[in-house]
Write a protein that holds these residues in place. Sequence first.
Motif, PDB file in Angstrom:
ATOM      1  N   GLY A 244       1.054  -1.176  -0.349  1.00 59.24           N
ATOM      2  CA  GLY A 244      -0.280  -0.032  -0.028  1.00 59.24           C
ATOM      3  C   GLY A 244       0.514   1.202  -0.223  1.00 59.24           C
ATOM      4  O   GLY A 244       0.576   1.985  -0.486  1.00 59.24           O
ATOM      5  N   HIS A 245       2.344   0.765   0.640  1.00 57.57           N
ATOM      6  CA  HIS A 245       2.624   2.345   0.458  1.00 57.57           C
ATOM      7  C   HIS A 245       3.819   2.287  -0.729  1.00 57.57           C
ATOM      8  O   HIS A 245       5.014   2.865  -0.062  1.00 57.57           O
ATOM      9  CB  HIS A 245       3.205   2.745   1.878  1.00 57.57           C
ATOM     10  CG  HIS A 245       2.685   3.024   2.817  1.00 57.57           C
ATOM     11  ND1 HIS A 245       2.002   3.921   3.505  1.00 57.57           N
ATOM     12  CD2 HIS A 245       1.470   2.302   3.245  1.00 57.57           C
ATOM     13  CE1 HIS A 245       0.643   4.238   4.190  1.00 57.57           C
ATOM     14  NE2 HIS A 245       1.142   3.378   4.381  1.00 57.57           N
ATOM     15  N   VAL A 246       4.304   2.041  -1.677  1.00 61.58           N
ATOM     16  CA  VAL A 246       4.708   1.672  -3.047  1.00 61.58           C
ATOM     17  C   VAL A 246       4.319   3.519  -3.783  1.00 61.58           C
ATOM     18  O   VAL A 246       3.021   2.810  -3.837  1.00 61.58           O
ATOM     19  CB  VAL A 246       4.797   0.505  -3.755  1.00 61.58           C
ATOM     20  CG1 VAL A 246       5.418   0.822  -5.395  1.00 61.58           C
ATOM     21  CG2 VAL A 246       4.700  -0.769  -3.331  1.00 61.58           C
ATOM     22  N   ARG A 254      -0.186  13.656  -1.362  1.00 60.95           N
ATOM     23  CA  ARG A 254       0.713  12.924   0.162  1.00 60.95           C
ATOM     24  C   ARG A 254       0.011  11.881   0.852  1.00 60.95           C
ATOM     25  O   ARG A 254      -1.167  11.638   1.002  1.00 60.95           O
ATOM     26  CB  ARG A 254       0.461  14.762   1.081  1.00 60.95           C
ATOM     27  CG  ARG A 254       1.415  14.359   2.395  1.00 60.95           C
ATOM     28  CD  ARG A 254       2.628  14.106   2.277  1.00 60.95           C
ATOM     29  NE  ARG A 254       2.617  15.623   1.676  1.00 60.95           N
ATOM     30  CZ  ARG A 254       4.742  15.839   0.830  1.00 60.95           C
ATOM     31  NH1 ARG A 254       5.262  14.280   1.408  1.00 60.95           N
ATOM     32  NH2 ARG A 254       4.884  16.787   0.689  1.00 60.95           N
ATOM     33  N   CYS A 255       0.751  11.261   0.896  1.00 62.76           N
ATOM     34  CA  CYS A 255      -0.328   9.622   1.767  1.00 62.76           C
ATOM     35  C   CYS A 255       0.853   9.961   3.362  1.00 62.76           C
ATOM     36  O   CYS A 255       1.274  10.634   3.585  1.00 62.76           O
ATOM     37  CB  CYS A 255       0.803   8.890   1.111  1.00 62.76           C
ATOM     38  SG  CYS A 255      -0.028   6.868   2.055  1.00 62.76           S
ATOM     39  N   SER A 256      -0.827   9.387   3.768  1.00 61.97           N
ATOM     40  CA  SER A 256      -0.498   9.346   5.977  1.00 61.97           C
ATOM     41  C   SER A 256       1.273   9.208   6.336  1.00 61.97           C
ATOM     42  O   SER A 256       1.782   9.221   7.056  1.00 61.97           O
ATOM     43  CB  SER A 256      -1.340   8.734   6.874  1.00 61.97           C
ATOM     44  OG  SER A 256      -1.502   7.295   6.164  1.00 61.97           O
ATOM     45  N   CYS A 257       1.917   8.114   5.471  1.00 65.66           N
ATOM     46  CA  CYS A 257       2.986   7.947   5.743  1.00 65.66           C
ATOM     47  C   CYS A 257       3.918   8.646   4.923  1.00 65.66           C
ATOM     48  O   CYS A 257       5.552   8.244   5.680  1.00 65.66           O
ATOM     49  CB  CYS A 257       3.573   6.851   4.566  1.00 65.66           C
ATOM     50  SG  CYS A 257       3.904   6.730   2.811  1.00 65.66           S
ATOM     51  N   GLY A 258       3.947  10.046   4.511  1.00 63.74           N
ATOM     52  CA  GLY A 258       4.489  10.597   4.820  1.00 63.74           C
ATOM     53  C   GLY A 258       5.296  10.747   2.968  1.00 63.74           C
ATOM     54  O   GLY A 258       6.024  12.185   2.317  1.00 63.74           O
ATOM     55  N   GLY A 261       1.833  10.213  -3.403  1.00 61.25           N
ATOM     56  CA  GLY A 261       1.001   8.705  -4.492  1.00 61.25           C
ATOM     57  C   GLY A 261       1.519   6.955  -4.334  1.00 61.25           C
ATOM     58  O   GLY A 261       1.364   6.545  -5.357  1.00 61.25           O
ATOM     59  N   CYS A 262       1.376   6.917  -3.338  1.00 59.41           N
ATOM     60  CA  CYS A 262       1.520   5.207  -2.494  1.00 59.41           C
ATOM     61  C   CYS A 262       0.278   4.950  -3.139  1.00 59.41           C
ATOM     62  O   CYS A 262      -0.831   5.191  -3.760  1.00 59.41           O
ATOM     63  CB  CYS A 262       0.572   5.060  -1.299  1.00 59.41           C
ATOM     64  SG  CYS A 262       2.622   6.369  -0.343  1.00 59.41           S
ATOM     65  N   TRP A 263       0.575   3.871  -3.074  1.00 59.58           N
ATOM     66  CA  TRP A 263      -0.887   3.091  -4.524  1.00 59.58           C
ATOM     67  C   TRP A 263      -2.518   3.381  -3.407  1.00 59.58           C
ATOM     68  O   TRP A 263      -3.563   3.399  -3.363  1.00 59.58           O
ATOM     69  CB  TRP A 263      -1.177   1.173  -3.756  1.00 59.58           C
ATOM     70  CG  TRP A 263      -1.799   0.302  -3.918  1.00 59.58           C
ATOM     71  CD1 TRP A 263      -2.899   0.720  -5.186  1.00 59.58           C
ATOM     72  CD2 TRP A 263      -2.173  -0.911  -4.587  1.00 59.58           C
ATOM     73  NE1 TRP A 263      -3.601  -0.097  -4.775  1.00 59.58           N
ATOM     74  CE2 TRP A 263      -3.688  -1.224  -4.204  1.00 59.58           C
ATOM     75  CE3 TRP A 263      -1.374  -1.627  -3.596  1.00 59.58           C
ATOM     76  CZ2 TRP A 263      -4.011  -3.068  -4.350  1.00 59.58           C
ATOM     77  CZ3 TRP A 263      -1.737  -2.964  -3.071  1.00 59.58           C
ATOM     78  CH2 TRP A 263      -2.651  -3.891  -3.547  1.00 59.58           C
TER      79      TRP A 263
HETATM   80 ZN   LIG Z   1       2.090   5.829   1.958  1.00 49.02          ZN
END
Ligand SMILES: [Zn+2]
Length: 409
Positions: A244-246, A254-258, A261-263
């Motif tokens: 999910g974070h690729v 922006r993704c919650s992981c920082g 464009g993550c999946w």
């Molecule tokens: Zn992510």
Amino acid sequence: MRRMNFTDTQVATSETARGINRGIVLNLIRRRQPISRADLARVSGLQRSTVSLITEQLIREKWVIYGPTGRLPRGRRPTFLRLNDKRAILVVDLRPEITTFAVSDVNGRFLSQQGIPTPSSPDAATDRFAKKIVEMVEGHPGLIFEGIGISVPGRFDESRQRVVFAPNLKWPEFDLRGPLEKATGIPVELENAANACVLAEVWFGHAEKTRDMAVITISEGLGVGIFSDGRLVRGAKGMAGEFGHVPLDLEGPRCSCGGRGCWEVYASNRAALRYYHESSATANGPSFQDLLSLGESGDSLALKALDRMAHAIGRGTRMVVAGIAPEEIVFVGEFTRMWKRLAPVIEAEVAASALVGSPPRVRPAAAEPSDARLGGSVALVLQRHFGPSAAGEGRHKLVSSRRAEAIVQ
Ligand SMILES: [Zn+2]
């Protein structure tokens, strides 16, 4: 024919052999209850005397009780055995907004269920959860609580006993297990929600024939649980399955992981809501459940948003197919309510991803999404006892119940 898993058995001591046999017997009772000792011996291939020893021990420990007495045409009346449904598990499904608590019996039947708003910090959660757990245990005085199973929207690092990656929860690394065991006096098992859903599929028999499976959980975030060659794959620091974070687009949202464009930012419930807001220009939009209801009633903007989500799910699933070559992919998430409409989009992507032979089967989880996650929490606790080498290995080693079955088939 007996298929032996040599990595499990080559170092088998008499203690692990006992553990394996115990797991086999307990699982056979679970799957075929009520069952007689004679049938247990016949199906397992174990000696009658071994079966008797094991079942006597299981009865003493109150795992197993005498079921109804059977009737044969002539003479003997065999005694049937079944699991003791007074043995219970307290299960918790921790999600960013709502945490659900439930009491389950050993057969995975839920006896009661309650949700509370998820506290904002690990410390607050420990206090609140401990109180809720004690309250629910006290509310069921006739049950013997075997353990607490918790599924979390993060990854659990066994070596450090900490949840290490929970971007949608927005909590720093935390230890929920130690403090909750201390507060309740009941052993706690904790696992990533997607991994727990893998165990639920394996444990409750929906994946009996599958040795290579991926479970993709889609909610606020997106997680993948990997079952490969009959085992749950956890990886270093418990981080296996973070497809999910690729990033699919480094210029993406922006993704919650920082990252960007993550999946996950294209395929989660939040993504579908974003798609809907972009086209409907409403400030206070619906919840994801509302969006599904709009879609079911034929709202074209809602359907457009959900179709975009399904395309993104399918596109990313190709990474999972290429990465771990599952025979089957199981989806857990509210979006599966609209499986009939959304599945063809996902299936088309998965079909296009097969490089050799036929593509993996794709299906929604057998249980409702919330029940699938709670079922995973039940499996977390049970597999400690029912896994074939449960008696001979460390408590945290994840042992699939199917290994017992693989050995006796
Ligand atoms: Zn992510």
